[in-house]
Design an enzyme around this catalytic site. Structure first.
Site, PDB file in Angstrom:
ATOM      1  N   CYS A  73       0.874  -1.175   0.000  1.00 28.52           N
ATOM      2  CA  CYS A  73       0.000   0.000   0.000  1.00 28.52           C
ATOM      3  C   CYS A  73       0.905   1.217   0.000  1.00 28.52           C
ATOM      4  O   CYS A  73       1.572   1.500   0.996  1.00 28.52           O
ATOM      5  CB  CYS A  73      -0.919   0.001   1.225  1.00 28.52           C
ATOM      6  SG  CYS A  73      -1.913   1.500   1.356  1.00 28.52           S
ATOM      7  N   CYS A 217      -4.802   6.120  -4.135  1.00 29.18           N
ATOM      8  CA  CYS A 217      -4.142   4.816  -4.033  1.00 29.18           C
ATOM      9  C   CYS A 217      -2.717   4.992  -4.538  1.00 29.18           C
ATOM     10  O   CYS A 217      -2.505   5.216  -5.733  1.00 29.18           O
ATOM     11  CB  CYS A 217      -4.888   3.763  -4.856  1.00 29.18           C
ATOM     12  SG  CYS A 217      -4.055   2.163  -4.915  1.00 29.18           S
TER      13      CYS A 217
END
Length: 274
Positions: A73, A217
């Site tokens: 992530c 993201c």
């Protein structure tokens, strides 16, 4: 349990120090904590663990709101670096961490921004994983509502990115989950919808695996830029505008690591009874 609430461009996290406190999170507990009405609420939970390798500083674990563990992530990585610095867990500017499938270097810059060495993009279909006979710059994916062309890459987690005329009107809500769960992605996939403004500037929306559409993201921005560069649509330095803000991606091409630079914000600290 003590925790911090943080966000990277609106992609929000609960960050937990498992170096100085003993914590254990079954899937059901993560789901309860992720509930925005009855828990804390977050896109992902980030766990700071002691290093498994003595040459590294920390181990970095990531759990989605649905309780599933993932390997990468990008926005979380920046928040991870900000957290361990704020909490005095390290005074290093270059922080070396392991994840479930590799290593990363997180650099806290003098201007406060955080630069992440995301490693090299992985194009080999089997390693993404993606079902295809060979690597191609574009793959045809058929869904119930639309057939699309997309690039596929792993940035430590699987991504597919398709080029659209306008991200504002892109059918993210319907097409996102269909592609996320497409049979050719055995471990599901993060889906990016990319609008090319010019060779150094794109707009992007991302439907994240296990989380739905998020404000930003980081690994999705890296994947979109890498795919755009690989396809000849973009140059080596790219500004990526997401709903939550902008990231800066740099990739010199095959054989080189990709770098992501952006901010990370500490919102508040809290204590919750598990």
């Amino acid at each position: 349990m003590q925790f911090s609430k943080m966000h990277g461009l609106g992609n929000d996290f609960v960050v937990v120090d498992a170096v100085t406190q003993n914590v254990y999170f079954p899937e059901e507990v993560i789901k309860k904590l992720a509930d925005r009405h009855r828990g804390i609420g977050f896109d992902q939970m980030l766990i700071v663990e002691p290093p498994y390798d003595p040459e590294l500083d920390f181990h970095y674990r990531i759990f989605n709101a649905d309780g599933s563990e993932v390997a990468q992530c990008g926005n979380g990585a920046r928040c991870f670096a900000r957290f361990v610095t704020l909490k005095g867990l390290t005074d290093k500017k270059d922080i070396a961490v392991s994840t479930t499938n590799g290593k990363m270097i997180l650099t806290v810059q003098d201007d406060g921004m955080i630069r992440v060495n995301m490693g090299e993009p992985v194009w080999e279909p089997a390693k993404i994983p993606f079902i295809a006979n060979k690597f191609e710059k574009n793959y045809i994916l058929r869904t119930d509502i639309q057939t699309v062309l997309c690039g596929a890459v792993s940035m430590g987690n699987p991504h597919c990115t398709l080029v659209v005329d306008d991200v504002e009107t892109a059918n993210v809500t319907e097409l996102g989950p269909l592609l996320e769960n497409h049979e050719r992605f055995p471990e599901r996939v993060n889906v990016g919808f990319m609008q090319v403004i010019n060779p150094n500037h794109i707009k992007l929306r991302v439907y994240e695996r296990g989380a739905g559409e998020t404000q930003a993201c980081g690994s999705g921005a890296c994947a979109a830029a890498a795919i755009g560069i690989m396809q000849g649509l973009l140059e080596n330095k790219v500004q990526v505008d997401l709903p939550g803000g902008s990231l800066w991606i740099e990739w010199q091409g095959e054989g080189h690591p990709l770098y992501m630079t952006g901010d990370a914000t500490h919102v508040y600290d809290g204590v919750i009874k598990l």
